[in-house]
Scaffold this motif. Structure first.
Motif, PDB file in Angstrom:
ATOM      1  N   ARG A 160       0.850  -1.188   0.000  1.00  0.00           N
ATOM      2  CA  ARG A 160       0.000   0.000   0.000  1.00  0.00           C
ATOM      3  C   ARG A 160       0.884   1.236   0.000  1.00  0.00           C
ATOM      4  NH1 ARG A 160      -4.662  -0.213  -1.888  1.00  0.00           N
ATOM      5  NH2 ARG A 160      -4.940  -2.168  -0.729  1.00  0.00           N
ATOM      6  N   GLU A 204      -5.353  -3.046 -16.267  1.00  0.00           N
ATOM      7  CA  GLU A 204      -6.040  -2.075 -15.428  1.00  0.00           C
ATOM      8  C   GLU A 204      -5.077  -1.094 -14.783  1.00  0.00           C
ATOM      9  OE1 GLU A 204      -9.048  -1.958 -11.530  1.00  0.00           O
ATOM     10  OE2 GLU A 204      -8.406  -3.887 -12.385  1.00  0.00           O
ATOM     11  N   TYR A 205      -3.878  -1.567 -14.411  1.00  0.00           N
ATOM     12  CA  TYR A 205      -2.965  -0.745 -13.632  1.00  0.00           C
ATOM     13  C   TYR A 205      -1.904  -0.081 -14.504  1.00  0.00           C
ATOM     14  CZ  TYR A 205      -5.424  -2.827  -9.767  1.00  0.00           C
ATOM     15  OH  TYR A 205      -6.418  -3.221  -8.894  1.00  0.00           O
ATOM     16  N   LYS A 230      -9.477   4.932  -8.063  1.00  0.00           N
ATOM     17  CA  LYS A 230      -9.692   3.488  -8.071  1.00  0.00           C
ATOM     18  C   LYS A 230      -9.141   2.850  -6.805  1.00  0.00           C
ATOM     19  CE  LYS A 230      -9.627   2.634 -13.064  1.00  0.00           C
ATOM     20  NZ  LYS A 230      -9.012   1.826 -14.146  1.00  0.00           N
ATOM     21  N   ASN A 231      -9.811   1.815  -6.381  1.00  0.00           N
ATOM     22  CA  ASN A 231      -9.321   1.037  -5.256  1.00  0.00           C
ATOM     23  C   ASN A 231      -8.304   0.030  -5.780  1.00  0.00           C
ATOM     24  OD1 ASN A 231      -9.109  -0.126  -2.677  1.00  0.00           O
ATOM     25  ND2 ASN A 231     -10.637  -1.675  -3.218  1.00  0.00           N
ATOM     26  N   VAL A 232      -7.054   0.177  -5.377  1.00  0.00           N
ATOM     27  CA  VAL A 232      -5.995  -0.701  -5.864  1.00  0.00           C
ATOM     28  C   VAL A 232      -6.045  -2.028  -5.113  1.00  0.00           C
ATOM     29  CG1 VAL A 232      -3.510  -1.029  -6.111  1.00  0.00           C
ATOM     30  CG2 VAL A 232      -4.522   1.241  -6.495  1.00  0.00           C
ATOM     31  N   ASN A 233      -6.289  -3.089  -5.856  1.00  0.00           N
ATOM     32  CA  ASN A 233      -6.231  -4.435  -5.300  1.00  0.00           C
ATOM     33  C   ASN A 233      -4.810  -4.949  -5.551  1.00  0.00           C
ATOM     34  OD1 ASN A 233      -6.288  -7.390  -5.198  1.00  0.00           O
ATOM     35  ND2 ASN A 233      -8.514  -7.154  -4.986  1.00  0.00           N
ATOM     36  N   LEU A 234      -4.007  -5.000  -4.509  1.00  0.00           N
ATOM     37  CA  LEU A 234      -2.597  -5.328  -4.669  1.00  0.00           C
ATOM     38  C   LEU A 234      -2.373  -6.729  -5.222  1.00  0.00           C
ATOM     39  CD1 LEU A 234      -1.175  -3.692  -1.415  1.00  0.00           C
ATOM     40  CD2 LEU A 234      -0.936  -2.867  -3.755  1.00  0.00           C
ATOM     41  N   SER A 235      -3.213  -7.655  -4.850  1.00  0.00           N
ATOM     42  CA  SER A 235      -3.083  -9.022  -5.369  1.00  0.00           C
ATOM     43  C   SER A 235      -3.337  -9.051  -6.868  1.00  0.00           C
ATOM     44  CB  SER A 235      -4.058  -9.958  -4.662  1.00  0.00           C
ATOM     45  OG  SER A 235      -3.740 -10.067  -3.291  1.00  0.00           O
ATOM     46  N   ASP A 236      -4.383  -8.324  -7.302  1.00  0.00           N
ATOM     47  CA  ASP A 236      -4.695  -8.262  -8.726  1.00  0.00           C
ATOM     48  C   ASP A 236      -3.593  -7.550  -9.501  1.00  0.00           C
ATOM     49  OD1 ASP A 236      -7.035  -9.591  -8.265  1.00  0.00           O
ATOM     50  OD2 ASP A 236      -8.323  -7.813  -8.398  1.00  0.00           O
TER      51      ASP A 236
END
Length: 232
Positions: free
Chosen positions: A51, A174-175, A197-203
């Motif tokens: 994060r 996406e990133y 955007k909500n960053v999904n670190l795993s994704d």
């Protein structure tokens, strides 16, 4: 004449191959060429996908062709809309960079220059990285090594679509933040929207790992090159 006599060519992008095809009316058969991008890193650093605060990083020279001033102007407008951001500039031309940053009225910034060994501890803190370029043939066909460095450290690249190969290769990702031009107002809107955007670190880690497994995979490129060279 040289290209017409070559038995085998290696290009850094499809855009580079297509440029020569159009300019010199040369057709390169599949068995007569291979495409491999330029890159610094061969895999992601798993521990870098953490994060992060909204730190924007710029690394390298501040030569005009690298669009440092355009990056600073874009950051300045982002800073006006979001007070919780900062700019990290890592360049050997520190005083010149400071002059530009001060002239553009940027408030929150840090300038430094570190060795490659120390680079990681700085990059791991950043969320976004600038790779802006103008629309010209050199940039259209290029594959800047900075992309692999940023992505390896979990940094989301902000780039102009004039860098055609990276734009094409990442169109379904996406990133990444692709800007259609160097227009500051338009670019600011796109970046600000992405920041929401909500960053999904795993994704994100999975997406970048998959990207490296194909685009920056030295074993894959080596095997493919060997196979094609054997056919000569």
């Amino acid at each position: 004449q040289v290209l017409k006599r070559m038995k085998f060519c290696v290009f850094v992008s499809e855009a580079m191959r297509d440029f020569y095809t159009a300019k010199y009316e040369i057709t390169f058969a599949d068995k007569e060429h291979y495409i491999m991008p330029c890159y610094n890193e061969e895999s992601i650093f798993e521990e870098a996908f953490i994060r992060k605060e909204n730190i924007f990083v710029y690394t390298g020279s501040i030569s005009k062709w690298q669009c440092f001033e355009e990056a600073v102007k874009l950051y300045r407008e982002i800073e006006k809309q979001d007070r919780a951001v900062s700019l990290l500039v890592l360049t050997p031309q520190r005083e010149k960079a400071r002059e530009i940053i001060i002239r553009e009225n940027v408030e929150r910034y840090h300038i430094d220059f570190v060795s490659k060994v120390e680079l990681g501890k700085y990059l791991v803190t950043a969320r976004y990285g600038f790779v802006l370029r103008e629309d010209n043939p050199v940039n259209n066909v290029a594959t800047p090594t900075k992309f692999s460095t940023y992505c390896a450290y979990g940094i989301i690249p902000i780039f102009t679509t004039y860098i055609r190969d990276f734009c094409s290769q990442t169109r379904d990702m996406e990133y990444v933040v692709a800007l259609p031009s160097l227009n500051v107002e338009e670019g600011t809107d796109i970046v600000i929207e992405h920041m929401k955007k909500n960053v999904n670190l795993s994704d994100m880690k999975r997406e970048y790992r998959n990207f490296f497994s194909q685009y920056y995979n030295s074993d894959r490129h080596r095997e493919n090159l060997i196979e094609k060279l054997r056919l000569l």
